[in-house]
Design an enzyme around this catalytic site. Sequence first.
Site, PDB file in Angstrom:
ATOM      1  N   GLU A  10       0.816  -1.217   0.000  1.00 21.94           N
ATOM      2  CA  GLU A  10       0.000   0.000   0.000  1.00 21.94           C
ATOM      3  C   GLU A  10       0.853   1.271   0.000  1.00 21.94           C
ATOM      4  O   GLU A  10       0.384   2.348   0.355  1.00 21.94           O
ATOM      5  CB  GLU A  10      -0.970  -0.036   1.183  1.00 21.94           C
ATOM      6  CG  GLU A  10      -2.044  -1.090   0.988  1.00 21.94           C
ATOM      7  CD  GLU A  10      -2.746  -1.461   2.289  1.00 21.94           C
ATOM      8  OE1 GLU A  10      -3.911  -1.109   2.444  1.00 21.94           O
ATOM      9  OE2 GLU A  10      -2.112  -2.091   3.147  1.00 21.94           O
ATOM     10  N   SER A  63      -5.690  -4.567   1.604  1.00 22.66           N
ATOM     11  CA  SER A  63      -5.974  -4.292   0.192  1.00 22.66           C
ATOM     12  C   SER A  63      -6.408  -5.535  -0.585  1.00 22.66           C
ATOM     13  O   SER A  63      -6.273  -5.582  -1.801  1.00 22.66           O
ATOM     14  CB  SER A  63      -4.754  -3.667  -0.516  1.00 22.66           C
ATOM     15  OG  SER A  63      -4.526  -2.394  -0.012  1.00 22.66           O
ATOM     16  N   TYR A 110      -9.104  -0.612  -6.286  1.00 23.88           N
ATOM     17  CA  TYR A 110      -8.214   0.417  -6.809  1.00 23.88           C
ATOM     18  C   TYR A 110      -8.448   0.810  -8.257  1.00 23.88           C
ATOM     19  O   TYR A 110      -7.673   1.560  -8.819  1.00 23.88           O
ATOM     20  CB  TYR A 110      -6.753   0.019  -6.562  1.00 23.88           C
ATOM     21  CG  TYR A 110      -6.462  -0.009  -5.075  1.00 23.88           C
ATOM     22  CD1 TYR A 110      -6.525   1.171  -4.331  1.00 23.88           C
ATOM     23  CD2 TYR A 110      -6.195  -1.196  -4.415  1.00 23.88           C
ATOM     24  CE1 TYR A 110      -6.300   1.166  -2.973  1.00 23.88           C
ATOM     25  CE2 TYR A 110      -5.966  -1.217  -3.046  1.00 23.88           C
ATOM     26  CZ  TYR A 110      -6.021  -0.032  -2.334  1.00 23.88           C
ATOM     27  OH  TYR A 110      -5.801  -0.045  -0.983  1.00 23.88           O
ATOM     28  N   ARG A 137     -10.954   2.616  11.239  1.00 25.35           N
ATOM     29  CA  ARG A 137     -12.161   2.373  10.444  1.00 25.35           C
ATOM     30  C   ARG A 137     -12.548   0.930  10.684  1.00 25.35           C
ATOM     31  O   ARG A 137     -11.731   0.031  10.499  1.00 25.35           O
ATOM     32  CB  ARG A 137     -11.887   2.617   8.960  1.00 25.35           C
ATOM     33  CG  ARG A 137     -13.180   2.786   8.116  1.00 25.35           C
ATOM     34  CD  ARG A 137     -12.906   2.704   6.628  1.00 25.35           C
ATOM     35  NE  ARG A 137     -12.567   1.350   6.260  1.00 25.35           N
ATOM     36  CZ  ARG A 137     -11.565   1.016   5.441  1.00 25.35           C
ATOM     37  NH1 ARG A 137     -10.803   1.925   4.903  1.00 25.35           N
ATOM     38  NH2 ARG A 137     -11.336  -0.257   5.170  1.00 25.35           N
ATOM     39  N   ASP A 142     -14.903  -2.217   9.813  1.00 23.29           N
ATOM     40  CA  ASP A 142     -15.672  -2.712   8.664  1.00 23.29           C
ATOM     41  C   ASP A 142     -16.536  -3.903   9.061  1.00 23.29           C
ATOM     42  O   ASP A 142     -16.066  -4.829   9.735  1.00 23.29           O
ATOM     43  CB  ASP A 142     -14.725  -3.155   7.545  1.00 23.29           C
ATOM     44  CG  ASP A 142     -13.823  -2.024   7.037  1.00 23.29           C
ATOM     45  OD1 ASP A 142     -14.048  -0.862   7.406  1.00 23.29           O
ATOM     46  OD2 ASP A 142     -12.893  -2.329   6.252  1.00 23.29           O
ATOM     47  N   GLU A 180     -13.262  -6.423   9.973  1.00 21.11           N
ATOM     48  CA  GLU A 180     -11.887  -6.060  10.341  1.00 21.11           C
ATOM     49  C   GLU A 180     -11.814  -4.637  10.848  1.00 21.11           C
ATOM     50  O   GLU A 180     -12.727  -3.826  10.655  1.00 21.11           O
ATOM     51  CB  GLU A 180     -10.944  -6.251   9.158  1.00 21.11           C
ATOM     52  CG  GLU A 180     -11.263  -5.340   7.990  1.00 21.11           C
ATOM     53  CD  GLU A 180     -10.097  -5.229   7.003  1.00 21.11           C
ATOM     54  OE1 GLU A 180      -8.948  -5.518   7.393  1.00 21.11           O
ATOM     55  OE2 GLU A 180     -10.341  -4.816   5.865  1.00 21.11           O
ATOM     56  N   ASN A 185      -9.206  -1.379  10.749  1.00 20.55           N
ATOM     57  CA  ASN A 185      -8.024  -0.795  10.106  1.00 20.55           C
ATOM     58  C   ASN A 185      -7.560   0.384  10.953  1.00 20.55           C
ATOM     59  O   ASN A 185      -8.282   1.371  11.087  1.00 20.55           O
ATOM     60  CB  ASN A 185      -8.385  -0.331   8.701  1.00 20.55           C
ATOM     61  CG  ASN A 185      -8.799  -1.506   7.827  1.00 20.55           C
ATOM     62  OD1 ASN A 185      -7.958  -2.289   7.392  1.00 20.55           O
ATOM     63  ND2 ASN A 185     -10.089  -1.666   7.609  1.00 20.55           N
ATOM     64  N   GLY A 198      -7.249   4.283   4.712  1.00 16.14           N
ATOM     65  CA  GLY A 198      -6.981   5.184   3.584  1.00 16.14           C
ATOM     66  C   GLY A 198      -7.374   6.600   3.978  1.00 16.14           C
ATOM     67  O   GLY A 198      -8.405   6.825   4.606  1.00 16.14           O
TER      68      GLY A 198
HETATM   69  P1  ADP Z   1      -8.462  -6.709   3.536  1.00 19.56           P
HETATM   70  O1  ADP Z   1      -7.889  -6.520   4.905  1.00 19.56           O
HETATM   71  O2  ADP Z   1      -7.413  -7.057   2.532  1.00 19.56           O
HETATM   72  O3  ADP Z   1      -9.351  -5.559   3.136  1.00 19.56           O
HETATM   73  P2  ADP Z   1     -10.879  -8.281   4.047  1.00 19.56           P
HETATM   74  O4  ADP Z   1     -10.859  -9.285   5.140  1.00 19.56           O
HETATM   75  O5  ADP Z   1     -11.587  -7.010   4.319  1.00 19.56           O
HETATM   76  O6  ADP Z   1      -9.381  -8.034   3.582  1.00 19.56           O
HETATM   77  O7  ADP Z   1     -11.523  -8.984   2.767  1.00 19.56           O
HETATM   78  C1  ADP Z   1     -11.628  -8.306   1.523  1.00 19.56           C
HETATM   79  C2  ADP Z   1     -13.014  -8.449   0.943  1.00 19.56           C
HETATM   80  O8  ADP Z   1     -13.341  -9.833   0.728  1.00 19.56           O
HETATM   81  C3  ADP Z   1     -14.143  -7.948   1.821  1.00 19.56           C
HETATM   82  O9  ADP Z   1     -14.317  -6.554   1.711  1.00 19.56           O
HETATM   83  C4  ADP Z   1     -15.340  -8.738   1.266  1.00 19.56           C
HETATM   84  O10 ADP Z   1     -15.773  -8.209   0.029  1.00 19.56           O
HETATM   85  C5  ADP Z   1     -14.726 -10.097   0.993  1.00 19.56           C
HETATM   86  N1  ADP Z   1     -14.815 -11.007   2.159  1.00 19.56           N
HETATM   87  C6  ADP Z   1     -13.789 -11.276   2.998  1.00 19.56           C
HETATM   88  N2  ADP Z   1     -14.143 -12.170   3.937  1.00 19.56           N
HETATM   89  C7  ADP Z   1     -15.425 -12.486   3.697  1.00 19.56           C
HETATM   90  C8  ADP Z   1     -16.352 -13.387   4.324  1.00 19.56           C
HETATM   91  N3  ADP Z   1     -15.981 -14.130   5.368  1.00 19.56           N
HETATM   92  N4  ADP Z   1     -17.602 -13.459   3.807  1.00 19.56           N
HETATM   93  C9  ADP Z   1     -17.962 -12.703   2.739  1.00 19.56           C
HETATM   94  N5  ADP Z   1     -17.131 -11.853   2.107  1.00 19.56           N
HETATM   95  C10 ADP Z   1     -15.873 -11.738   2.553  1.00 19.56           C
HETATM   96 MG    MG Z   2     -11.053  -4.984   4.099  1.00 18.45          MG
HETATM   97 MG    MG Z   3      -7.708  -4.684   5.999  1.00 21.65          MG
END
Ligand code: ADP
Ligand code: MG
Ligand code: MG
Length: 339
Positions: free
Chosen positions: A15, A174, A245, A284, A286, A300, A302, A306
């Site tokens: 990133e 990301s 992105y 943030r 999520d 998660e 953060n 961003g």
């Molecule tokens: P990062 O930290 O890289 O953003 P995330 O854990 O937020 O990773 O996962 C990225 C994306 O993948 C999420 O925003 C969502 O769209 C999808 N995703 C991740 N885990 C799940 C889950 N357990 N069920 C449904 N969608 C998921």
């Molecule tokens: Mg995420």
């Molecule tokens: Mg993340």
Amino acid sequence: MKKRILLLAGGQSGEHEVSLMSARSVLSALPRDQFDVTPVVISKQGRWLPPTETQRALESGEAATGGDLVLHRVASAEGYDAVFPLLHGPMGEDGTVQGLLTLAGIPFVGSGVLGSAVSMDKVMTKQVLESAGIAQVAWRLAVRREWQQNPQGVRDRAAELGFPLFVKPANLGSSVGISKVGAPDELDGALNLAFGLDRRVILEAMTSHKPREVEVGILGNDAPIASPVGELRFDADFYDYETKYTEGRATMHIPAPLPPEVAERVRAEALRAFLALDCAGLARVDFFYVEETGELLLNEVNTMPGFTTTSMYPKLFEAAGLSYSELVTRLVGLALEER
Ligand code: ADP
Ligand code: MG
Ligand code: MG
């Protein structure tokens, strides 16, 4: 007297470029009558760049090489009042830089070593939030050594979650290295990809339906406040790297069109998570909101989201009446606050 701020940007993670963009926004927003800001770009090799090369990297928005391991000297000797480590991902958002600044005795924006390290690691975050009673998807941990020595054990553990499932490196962001695995025959490829990037991998059950993705900003130290809730909409199977992105692939909706009681739950759960993880300054948080079942699952946290003028976190607080430059000023104030 003006406060001297050291703004760290770039860094060793994937990133790097996002961070440079955020830093440009912060640089032009910190009020010049109150702050004297020195940017330092950290190269992808982890070297701190001198002023001219820093300027060049900020202007071009591209990774630069060169520089030096000057960290401690840059941080302490020149008498900064605070550091704004505007770094995302590993070696920046994960407690490493926070540890260095703590050793140097300089206040900094954002979470400390503990909150940063735990929030960066998806497995540790899940464990802490589980003990705080916060709802999340079912998950399992796998480590690289086990994947090398007993792959069937890892496959069996994944199968307990059912398909589709998500495979993710524990310490990235990301969406890098993340796969949605639709069937058992796609599992090995996903695990090889994730283990190529991290020693620890998290396996996650997918939400029962495609979730709505809602996010909320938290601001403060031990008595934090929550922003209005925002929602991301995109036309993709999940929010992968390309969707994140590529300009125009996702849209932000603030406030999220949610029933008021759901929005209130999002804000309350986010505040509880922030405190449970010992976060500070900003985060943030999520969530997945499964409309069909009413489930709200924390995805998660953060700790350095961003931060360009068009990023979700500043936009959420703008909706609460705090301008971008008021927000960064507030963050520096929180860094200097006695805790
Ligand atoms: P990062 O930290 O890289 O953003 P995330 O854990 O937020 O990773 O996962 C990225 C994306 O993948 C999420 O925003 C969502 O769209 C999808 N995703 C991740 N885990 C799940 C889950 N357990 N069920 C449904 N969608 C998921
Ligand atoms: Mg995420
Ligand atoms: Mg993340």
